[in-house]
Design a protein around this motif. Structure first.
Motif, PDB file in Angstrom:
ATOM      1  N   ILE A 163       0.952  -1.258   0.179  1.00 21.34           N
ATOM      2  CA  ILE A 163      -0.201   0.057   0.082  1.00 21.34           C
ATOM      3  C   ILE A 163       0.936   1.144   0.003  1.00 21.34           C
ATOM      4  O   ILE A 163       0.686   2.280  -0.649  1.00 21.34           O
ATOM      5  N   ALA A 164       1.924   1.372   0.599  1.00 22.84           N
ATOM      6  CA  ALA A 164       3.023   2.588   0.607  1.00 22.84           C
ATOM      7  C   ALA A 164       3.448   2.616  -0.608  1.00 22.84           C
ATOM      8  O   ALA A 164       3.670   3.817  -1.258  1.00 22.84           O
ATOM      9  N   ALA A 165       3.792   1.608  -1.576  1.00 19.86           N
ATOM     10  CA  ALA A 165       4.285   1.793  -2.882  1.00 19.86           C
ATOM     11  C   ALA A 165       2.736   2.410  -3.742  1.00 19.86           C
ATOM     12  O   ALA A 165       3.267   3.203  -4.642  1.00 19.86           O
ATOM     13  N   ALA A 166       1.810   2.071  -3.416  1.00 19.43           N
ATOM     14  CA  ALA A 166       0.620   2.294  -4.005  1.00 19.43           C
ATOM     15  C   ALA A 166       0.562   3.966  -3.993  1.00 19.43           C
ATOM     16  O   ALA A 166       0.174   4.797  -4.611  1.00 19.43           O
ATOM     17  N   VAL A 167       0.590   4.108  -2.476  1.00 24.18           N
ATOM     18  CA  VAL A 167       0.622   5.761  -2.059  1.00 24.18           C
ATOM     19  C   VAL A 167       1.791   6.597  -2.760  1.00 24.18           C
ATOM     20  O   VAL A 167       1.136   7.449  -3.230  1.00 24.18           O
ATOM     21  N   ASP A 168       2.965   5.947  -2.708  1.00 30.62           N
ATOM     22  CA  ASP A 168       3.952   6.877  -3.519  1.00 30.62           C
ATOM     23  C   ASP A 168       3.647   7.163  -5.020  1.00 30.62           C
ATOM     24  O   ASP A 168       3.651   8.239  -5.504  1.00 30.62           O
ATOM     25  N   ARG A 169       2.837   5.941  -5.659  1.00 32.59           N
ATOM     26  CA  ARG A 169       2.638   6.372  -6.905  1.00 32.59           C
ATOM     27  C   ARG A 169       1.489   7.251  -7.400  1.00 32.59           C
ATOM     28  O   ARG A 169       1.650   7.796  -8.213  1.00 32.59           O
ATOM     29  N   LEU A 170       0.642   7.357  -6.186  1.00 31.25           N
ATOM     30  CA  LEU A 170      -0.622   8.025  -6.371  1.00 31.25           C
ATOM     31  C   LEU A 170      -0.338   9.671  -6.180  1.00 31.25           C
ATOM     32  O   LEU A 170      -0.803  10.439  -6.745  1.00 31.25           O
ATOM     33  N   ARG A 181      -7.398   0.405 -11.570  1.00 33.22           N
ATOM     34  CA  ARG A 181      -7.163  -1.024 -11.433  1.00 33.22           C
ATOM     35  C   ARG A 181      -5.666  -1.353 -12.096  1.00 33.22           C
ATOM     36  O   ARG A 181      -5.174  -2.578 -11.387  1.00 33.22           O
ATOM     37  N   THR A 182      -5.067  -0.469 -12.650  1.00 34.93           N
ATOM     38  CA  THR A 182      -3.778  -0.996 -13.012  1.00 34.93           C
ATOM     39  C   THR A 182      -2.923  -0.793 -11.661  1.00 34.93           C
ATOM     40  O   THR A 182      -1.928  -1.391 -11.437  1.00 34.93           O
ATOM     41  N   VAL A 183      -2.966   0.403 -10.790  1.00 31.72           N
ATOM     42  CA  VAL A 183      -2.327   0.522  -9.469  1.00 31.72           C
ATOM     43  C   VAL A 183      -2.510  -0.815  -8.791  1.00 31.72           C
ATOM     44  O   VAL A 183      -1.500  -1.094  -8.068  1.00 31.72           O
ATOM     45  N   ALA A 189      -3.115  -3.817  -9.813  1.00 29.92           N
ATOM     46  CA  ALA A 189      -2.641  -4.922 -10.334  1.00 29.92           C
ATOM     47  C   ALA A 189      -1.046  -4.642  -9.927  1.00 29.92           C
ATOM     48  O   ALA A 189      -0.325  -5.822  -9.665  1.00 29.92           O
ATOM     49  N   GLU A 190      -0.555  -3.581  -9.657  1.00 30.65           N
ATOM     50  CA  GLU A 190       0.987  -3.349  -9.707  1.00 30.65           C
ATOM     51  C   GLU A 190       1.131  -3.759  -8.080  1.00 30.65           C
ATOM     52  O   GLU A 190       2.514  -4.164  -7.902  1.00 30.65           O
ATOM     53  N   THR A 191       0.117  -3.837  -7.479  1.00 27.62           N
ATOM     54  CA  THR A 191       0.375  -4.105  -6.050  1.00 27.62           C
ATOM     55  C   THR A 191       0.308  -5.759  -5.657  1.00 27.62           C
ATOM     56  O   THR A 191       0.539  -6.136  -4.710  1.00 27.62           O
ATOM     57  N   GLY A 192      -0.302  -6.442  -7.042  1.00 29.27           N
ATOM     58  CA  GLY A 192      -0.353  -7.797  -6.658  1.00 29.27           C
ATOM     59  C   GLY A 192      -1.639  -8.163  -5.910  1.00 29.27           C
ATOM     60  O   GLY A 192      -2.115  -9.429  -5.759  1.00 29.27           O
ATOM     61  N   LEU A 193      -2.744  -7.070  -6.008  1.00 29.01           N
ATOM     62  CA  LEU A 193      -4.010  -7.453  -5.349  1.00 29.01           C
ATOM     63  C   LEU A 193      -4.826  -7.249  -6.355  1.00 29.01           C
ATOM     64  O   LEU A 193      -4.882  -6.477  -7.259  1.00 29.01           O
ATOM     65  N   SER A 194      -6.359  -7.845  -5.981  1.00 30.39           N
ATOM     66  CA  SER A 194      -7.525  -7.594  -6.939  1.00 30.39           C
ATOM     67  C   SER A 194      -7.695  -6.093  -6.377  1.00 30.39           C
ATOM     68  O   SER A 194      -7.517  -5.664  -5.438  1.00 30.39           O
ATOM     69  N   TYR A 195      -8.652  -5.746  -7.185  1.00 28.28           N
ATOM     70  CA  TYR A 195      -8.926  -4.164  -7.150  1.00 28.28           C
ATOM     71  C   TYR A 195      -9.780  -3.997  -5.972  1.00 28.28           C
ATOM     72  O   TYR A 195      -9.555  -3.314  -5.064  1.00 28.28           O
ATOM     73  N   ASP A 196     -10.994  -4.918  -5.754  1.00 28.06           N
ATOM     74  CA  ASP A 196     -11.630  -4.803  -4.427  1.00 28.06           C
ATOM     75  C   ASP A 196     -10.842  -4.779  -3.072  1.00 28.06           C
ATOM     76  O   ASP A 196     -10.934  -4.216  -2.233  1.00 28.06           O
ATOM     77  N   THR A 197      -9.832  -5.974  -3.140  1.00 28.05           N
ATOM     78  CA  THR A 197      -8.895  -6.118  -2.035  1.00 28.05           C
ATOM     79  C   THR A 197      -8.135  -4.851  -1.826  1.00 28.05           C
ATOM     80  O   THR A 197      -7.748  -4.210  -0.861  1.00 28.05           O
ATOM     81  N   PHE A 198      -7.407  -4.455  -3.208  1.00 26.10           N
ATOM     82  CA  PHE A 198      -6.750  -3.126  -2.918  1.00 26.10           C
ATOM     83  C   PHE A 198      -7.572  -1.861  -2.237  1.00 26.10           C
ATOM     84  O   PHE A 198      -6.857  -1.340  -1.526  1.00 26.10           O
ATOM     85  N   ARG A 199      -8.645  -1.875  -3.005  1.00 22.22           N
ATOM     86  CA  ARG A 199      -9.635  -0.591  -2.327  1.00 22.22           C
ATOM     87  C   ARG A 199      -9.636  -0.690  -0.877  1.00 22.22           C
ATOM     88  O   ARG A 199      -9.582   0.354  -0.091  1.00 22.22           O
TER      89      ARG A 199
END
Length: 270
Positions: A171-178, A189-191, A193-203
């Motif tokens: 999630i920290a990597a996703a925060v940096d990206r966003l 959804r691309t972000v 996927a980059e974390t290796g999580l499904s979109y619903d789980t990622f959200r």
């Protein structure tokens, strides 16, 4: 880095002295060898160094001696003996800021600023937002004070909340990206996927660990940058909307009013 080094790309130098303080100097050294004195140095102001690429070392009078790598945020207080730089012949990319004043003294005294050497904040604050603040050229003392407040707000984002453990690595990597490039269009959804999580789980995980859904987090950062541009530049609302990826100035105005409780024109008014 020697602040007199002519290879440094200076963004700000000798901004106005205000009641809150002064932005003394700012800029970047890009893929170059920093020039530093051999021993520890003492500065009369706060020095912030953010390493964007490359690596080096940090030392201070308390005996701290450690490597620093990309992502290191080093904030040193006035009068604190310290040294940082690369090994001879090595290069790095560094963004630096030198600033002073009672605004920052108060934050340091209350522990809101961590002036204890290198840190790796997670989530990392937006470098795009910091560059936006530093590249502004205030046309009045009031605008210069808003610039200092924007810098203080950015610095507070690097502080660890009391008792906080921070988000997980994914999630920290996703925060940096966003938070990094707020001008580019990003597909959530691309972000995910980059974390290796499904979109619903990622959200779900992002919301739980950061306190906001990913889209709301990114939009909040974009609106903060829009507010900075309104206060510190002469850009039109249409130009700001285009820069930050809003559909048009009307879209930005609606979002801005909902977020800040006032229209952009009122926020900009001196």
């Amino acid at each position: 880095m020697d602040l007199r080094d002519p290879r440094a790309r200076i963004a700000v130098s000798d901004a106005p002295q205000t009641r809150l303080g002064q932005l003394v100097l700012a800029g970047e050294v890009v893929d170059d060898e920093p020039v530093m004195p051999a021993g520890l140095r003492v500065m009369p102001a706060y020095v912030l160094s953010v390493i964007l690429a490359g690596q080096g070392r940090y030392r201070d009078a308390d005996g701290r001696d450690e490597p620093i790598t990309a992502g290191a945020h080093t904030l040193v207080g006035p009068g604190d003996p310290h040294w940082y730089g690369t090994a001879p012949g090595e290069r790095w990319t560094e963004l630096f800021v030198v600033f002073s004043g009672p605004l920052f003294d108060t934050l340091a005294e209350t522990g809101a600023l961590a002036t204890t050497g290198p840190r790796y904040p997670r989530p990392a604050p937006s470098m795009a937002a910091l560059r936006t603040v530093l590249r502004a050229t205030p046309r009045s003392h009031r605008a210069a004070e808003h610039q200092l407040l924007a810098l203080a707000d950015w610095l507070l984002d690097t502080a660890d909340p009391v008792g906080a453990t921070g988000p997980s690595a994914a999630i920290a990597a996703a925060v940096d990206r966003l938070a990094d490039d707020l001008t580019a269009r990003v597909d959530m959804r691309t972000v995910a996927a980059e974390t290796g999580l499904s979109y619903d789980t990622f959200r779900r995980r992002f919301t739980a660990e950061v306190g906001q859904p990913p889209l709301a987090f990114r939009n909040s950062r974009r609106l903060q940058v829009a507010a900075t541009l309104l206060r510190l530049t002469d850009m039109t609302l249409r130009e700001i909307a285009r820069t930050l990826g809003f559909t048009d100035e009307f879209h930005l105005s609606r979002r801005f009013r909902a977020h800040f409780g006032m229209p952009p024109s009122a926020y900009r008014r001196p």
